[in-house]
Motif scaffolding. Structure first.
Motif, PDB file in Angstrom:
ATOM      1  N   GLY A   1       4.472   3.121  -9.541  1.00 20.13           N
ATOM      2  CA  GLY A   1       3.847   3.309 -10.844  1.00 20.13           C
ATOM      3  C   GLY A   1       4.405   4.514 -11.568  1.00 20.13           C
ATOM      4  O   GLY A   1       4.632   4.482 -12.783  1.00 20.13           O
ATOM      5  N   ALA A   2       4.625   5.592 -10.847  1.00 21.15           N
ATOM      6  CA  ALA A   2       5.166   6.811 -11.455  1.00 21.15           C
ATOM      7  C   ALA A   2       6.641   6.645 -11.793  1.00 21.15           C
ATOM      8  O   ALA A   2       7.120   7.147 -12.819  1.00 21.15           O
ATOM      9  CB  ALA A   2       4.971   7.994 -10.511  1.00 21.15           C
TER      10      ALA A   2
ATOM     11  N   ASN B   1       7.522  10.612  -1.129  1.00 23.45           N
ATOM     12  CA  ASN B   1       6.314   9.920  -1.560  1.00 23.45           C
ATOM     13  C   ASN B   1       6.699   9.016  -2.728  1.00 23.45           C
ATOM     14  O   ASN B   1       6.713   9.442  -3.879  1.00 23.45           O
ATOM     15  CB  ASN B   1       5.246  10.926  -1.995  1.00 23.45           C
TER      16      ASN B   1
ATOM     17  N   ILE C   1       3.801   1.897  -1.274  1.00 21.73           N
ATOM     18  CA  ILE C   1       4.482   2.249  -2.525  1.00 21.73           C
ATOM     19  C   ILE C   1       3.633   1.971  -3.765  1.00 21.73           C
ATOM     20  O   ILE C   1       4.097   2.197  -4.883  1.00 21.73           O
ATOM     21  CB  ILE C   1       5.838   1.529  -2.642  1.00 21.73           C
ATOM     22  N   GLY C   2       2.395   1.506  -3.578  1.00 19.52           N
ATOM     23  CA  GLY C   2       1.462   1.385  -4.691  1.00 19.52           C
ATOM     24  C   GLY C   2       1.655   0.175  -5.577  1.00 19.52           C
ATOM     25  O   GLY C   2       1.636   0.281  -6.808  1.00 19.52           O
TER      26      GLY C   2
ATOM     27  N   ASP D   1       6.206   6.357  -5.361  1.00 20.62           N
ATOM     28  CA  ASP D   1       5.120   5.740  -6.126  1.00 20.62           C
ATOM     29  C   ASP D   1       5.747   4.920  -7.245  1.00 20.62           C
ATOM     30  O   ASP D   1       6.269   5.472  -8.216  1.00 20.62           O
ATOM     31  CB  ASP D   1       4.218   6.836  -6.706  1.00 20.62           C
TER      32      ASP D   1
ATOM     33  N   GLU E   1       2.889  12.077   1.240  1.00 19.79           N
ATOM     34  CA  GLU E   1       2.977  13.402   0.613  1.00 19.79           C
ATOM     35  C   GLU E   1       3.281  14.472   1.651  1.00 19.79           C
ATOM     36  O   GLU E   1       4.146  15.324   1.454  1.00 19.79           O
ATOM     37  CB  GLU E   1       1.667  13.740  -0.115  1.00 19.79           C
TER      38      GLU E   1
ATOM     39  N   GLU F   1       0.827  -1.210   0.000  1.00 17.66           N
ATOM     40  CA  GLU F   1       0.000   0.000   0.000  1.00 17.66           C
ATOM     41  C   GLU F   1       0.859   1.256   0.000  1.00 17.66           C
ATOM     42  O   GLU F   1       0.555   2.236  -0.701  1.00 17.66           O
ATOM     43  CB  GLU F   1      -0.918  -0.004   1.216  1.00 17.66           C
TER      44      GLU F   1
ATOM     45  N   GLU G   1      12.049   9.064 -11.854  1.00 20.46           N
ATOM     46  CA  GLU G   1      11.014   8.905 -12.876  1.00 20.46           C
ATOM     47  C   GLU G   1      11.581   9.057 -14.279  1.00 20.46           C
ATOM     48  O   GLU G   1      11.222   8.302 -15.198  1.00 20.46           O
ATOM     49  CB  GLU G   1       9.883   9.905 -12.628  1.00 20.46           C
TER      50      GLU G   1
ATOM     51  N   SER H   1       0.906  10.128   6.073  1.00 21.90           N
ATOM     52  CA  SER H   1       0.763  10.581   4.690  1.00 21.90           C
ATOM     53  C   SER H   1       2.132  10.815   4.074  1.00 21.90           C
ATOM     54  O   SER H   1       2.857  11.737   4.479  1.00 21.90           O
ATOM     55  CB  SER H   1      -0.066  11.859   4.570  1.00 21.90           C
TER      56      SER H   1
END
Length: 416
Positions: free
Chosen positions: A216-217, A212, A86-87, A214, A303, A84, A187, A301
């Motif tokens: 996917g990013a 943050n 790191i997506g 991610d 972010e 969760e 990225e 959070s």
């Protein structure tokens, strides 16, 4: 230092700020010293410690395997929480005792052979670099240190040109190094890696729980991190993300009963998830502590945490730069919560000792921990201070005052 005023940092859509007072209230160590070593091993919370100790008490009463059976559901949640944060999917998570172990196991499972190309960022940590150099020497790998730009980050244009020959490559990048506050353009690297079909492994040891992150990013095929740093988990914990498309092509060099099933006299089947890379024996109590730390990181959070830490470190970096005789050692544009510096005429170890005498905890990082970075910059060592959510204005002020005293030749004068 006159003052470091609070920077209001809000989480998008929540209207809430990082509650430093609350973080300090659940962190025993925050009241015992001015602790600026989150990049080494951060202070754990009450909740993390309770998860560890409570399970050890179960083991004391019932035995290790019996206690593990009682905690099975909570242990499974560690995978869910890591995924969760790191997506990714929980089936793409493997647990390790450290990031170095995870990197070694995954790289070995890729089985690069003679002539295979491995491209590593100049920010690669010593343990991973030693493994890469050993593989290059013993297996005949083509080990390339990625070109850097004027900010010491991976040069994206040069990387694109390097990979343009479409030669199969493994690309391994340290998101944030141990040796500075630099943040690699993860990225942008991911976009280039996908375009040229390179296998992209991200060492997120210093970034998960800090930025943050991610997946996917970023677009990496695998990510490895530790529990003890910005996640505030116990030592001896870590986890890896391995994309399903990648782990299906990887075979661990030493399959273990945890991740494989012995089905015939000469045959075995690997687990159909990333747990194929794990070992059966583990410190269950420490893993439960990691799970608690992961859930706390999610609740804070990512972010909001990132914005808060960047803001605090920015103030610290600016205040230190204003002290005569102090030079910020971070490359241009560094914006992470890690701040590195040197004091003219004072060895970094002596700076650390002088600050410790004033109850300020920082560390020195020698070039032997990052030759492709510190060595290339002709820096024998740097002092590293790393901020976390439990550091308040008094902490920051104490650090800056202590450095000022060292720079002025009064480093041995501890506060009464």
């Amino acid at each position: 230092m006159d003052s470091i005023e609070a920077v209001p940092v809000t989480s998008p859509g929540t209207g809430t700020e990082t509650d430093v007072a609350a973080e300090r209230a659940r962190t025993v160590g925050a009241g015992l010293s001015h602790h600026f070593n989150a990049a080494g091993s951060a202070l754990p919370s009450h909740g993390v410690m309770a998860a560890v100790v409570d399970h050890l008490r179960l083991e004391e009463r019932y035995g290790g395997y019996e206690a593990a059976a009682v905690a099975r559901e909570r242990t499974e949640d560690v995978y869910a929480a890591a995924a969760e944060l790191i997506g990714v999917g929980a089936h793409e998570i493997a647990l390790f005792d450290s990031a170095s172990t995870g990197l070694r196991v995954l790289l070995d499972a890729l089985r690069p052979g003679r002539g295979a190309r491995v491209i590593a960022s100049s920010t690669t940590y010593v343990s991973h670099a030693l493994h890469l150099m050993t593989m290059a020497r013993e297996r005949g790998l083509d080990l390339v240190v990625a070109p850097v730009d004027h900010r010491r980050r991976v040069d994206l244009d040069a990387l694109d040109a390097l990979l343009a020959d479409e030669r199969p490559s493994i690309l391994t990048v340290s998101h944030i190094p141990t040796s500075s506050g630099l943040v690699e353009p993860a990225e942008g690297i991911g976009e280039i890696a996908r375009r040229h079909r390179a296998t992209y492994i991200l060492d997120a040891t210093q970034s998960v729980g800090h930025l943050n992150v991610d997946v996917g990013a970023i677009g990496c095929d695998a990510l490895v991190t530790t529990g003890r740093k910005f996640l505030r988990g116990p030592r001896g914990t870590g986890f890896a993300y391995v994309s399903e498309s990648l782990f299906e092509r990887m075979t661990p060099t030493a399959p273990d009963v945890r991740g494989a099933r012995w089905v015939s006299a000469s045959g075995w089947e690997l687990s159909q998830d990333a747990r194929r890379f794990e070992s059966w024996e583990s410190a269950v109590a420490a893993r439960l502590g990691l799970g608690a730390a992961l859930r706390e990181a999610i609740a804070r959070s990512p972010e909001r945490t990132e914005r808060w830490l960047r803001g605090r470190a920015g103030l610290l970096r600016s205040a230190l730069a204003d002290i005569p005789g102090v030079t910020i050692a971070d490359p241009e544009g560094a914006v992470s919560a890690i701040v590195t510096f040197v004091v003219d005429g004072v060895e970094c170890r002596a700076v650390v000792e002088a600050l410790a005498a004033r109850n300020v905890r920082v560390v020195s990082v020698p070039a032997t921990h990052g030759q492709w970075d510190l060595g290339a910059r002709a820096l024998p060592s740097v002092v590293r201070a790393s901020v976390h959510v439990y550091n308040d204005e008094a902490d920051l002020g104490a650090l800056v005052d202590a450095v000022r005293a060292v720079a002025a030749g009064r480093g041995g004068e501890a506060h009464g």
